[in-house]
Scaffold this motif. Sequence first.
Motif, PDB file in Angstrom:
ATOM      1  N   ALA A  37       5.701   0.483  -1.282  1.00  0.00           N
ATOM      2  CA  ALA A  37       6.193   0.561   0.094  1.00  0.00           C
ATOM      3  C   ALA A  37       7.494   1.357   0.166  1.00  0.00           C
ATOM      4  N   TYR A  40       6.682   5.064  -0.012  1.00  0.00           N
ATOM      5  CA  TYR A  40       6.180   5.594   1.263  1.00  0.00           C
ATOM      6  C   TYR A  40       7.314   5.800   2.255  1.00  0.00           C
ATOM      7  N   HIS A  44       8.793   9.417   3.933  1.00  0.00           N
ATOM      8  CA  HIS A  44       8.880   9.687   5.366  1.00  0.00           C
ATOM      9  C   HIS A  44      10.305   9.926   5.833  1.00  0.00           C
ATOM     10  N   LEU A  54      -0.296   8.862  -5.308  1.00  0.00           N
ATOM     11  CA  LEU A  54      -0.242   7.495  -5.826  1.00  0.00           C
ATOM     12  C   LEU A  54      -1.121   7.402  -7.066  1.00  0.00           C
ATOM     13  N   THR A  93       0.899   2.012   5.318  1.00  0.00           N
ATOM     14  CA  THR A  93       0.243   3.260   4.922  1.00  0.00           C
ATOM     15  C   THR A  93      -0.696   3.781   5.997  1.00  0.00           C
ATOM     16  N   GLN A  94      -1.285   2.890   6.772  1.00  0.00           N
ATOM     17  CA  GLN A  94      -2.181   3.359   7.830  1.00  0.00           C
ATOM     18  C   GLN A  94      -1.421   4.032   8.963  1.00  0.00           C
ATOM     19  N   ALA A  96       1.269   5.821   8.309  1.00  0.00           N
ATOM     20  CA  ALA A  96       1.993   6.927   7.687  1.00  0.00           C
ATOM     21  C   ALA A  96       1.560   8.257   8.296  1.00  0.00           C
ATOM     22  N   SER A 100      -1.578  11.670   1.854  1.00  0.00           N
ATOM     23  CA  SER A 100      -1.499  11.018   0.549  1.00  0.00           C
ATOM     24  C   SER A 100      -2.774  11.228  -0.255  1.00  0.00           C
ATOM     25  N   MET A 118      -6.317   3.160   1.067  1.00  0.00           N
ATOM     26  CA  MET A 118      -5.202   3.393   1.995  1.00  0.00           C
ATOM     27  C   MET A 118      -4.707   4.830   1.949  1.00  0.00           C
ATOM     28  N   THR A 119      -5.147   5.606   0.962  1.00  0.00           N
ATOM     29  CA  THR A 119      -4.745   7.004   0.886  1.00  0.00           C
ATOM     30  C   THR A 119      -5.714   7.875   1.690  1.00  0.00           C
TER      31      THR A 119
END
Length: 259
Positions: A37, A40, A44, A54, A93-94, A96, A100, A118-119
Amino acid sequence: MSDETVVIEMREQALWITINRPDKRNAMNAAVIEGIARGYRQAHDDPSIRAIVLTGAGDKAFCAGADLQASGAAFGFDFSRPNGDYADLLRLTQNATKPSIARVNGTCMAGGMGLLCMTDMAIAADHVQFGLPEVKVGVFPMQVMSLLQNIAPRRLINEWALTGEPFDAKAALAAGLLNYVVPAAELDAKVEWLTNRLTDKSPTAIRRGKYAMRAIAAMSFDESIAYTESQIAITAMTEDAKEGMRAFVEKRKPVFPGR
């Protein structure tokens, strides 16, 4: 490799987030979740970072899921909290807006499948085994399904989750979990190739595009087309769009300011 639980490092314009517990098959604990986390958020906060990669340390495992050796701590929930740290990571992540890539270097199981899902894109070595073995220890891949259901066919998810049996990289590719499968010796080259295809594009277009893609996921066609027709008008007004149009007319490579 550092002794940090999660190693975060810049490699040109990409931020690499590496789970650094190879002796534990890169299993997740609280420090791993917090470290990912943090990576990420760092990506950003830094406009020079154009992509996130990742992966896991070593060549045995990407992530084998929750650390079940920690005396049950993996499922030691605080029921006074309406949310959990792993679920919050998936939420983060969703939402973001930087692209990724999962570099799947080894075993990807259980909660590791959630990290994969999630990527935005994923590349795996051809020897990798995947699976949702939770039913073998009396639980179920509840949170993973929230993302997996939008990627893989329902019949396959049923089989994976209900039997708990593993499947190989070829099956993962066919199911849509991966973009590419390559020999292990070619994994880094393929990740670099895909990363370079992201970092030379407009960061503003990607940022606004990911935001829009997330927004329309739950919309009907009529709702999404109304939303996206306004979004393309806004995107066309950005400095990146103007630079892209000028570069096209002038037959040169654009230099995107990221605004």
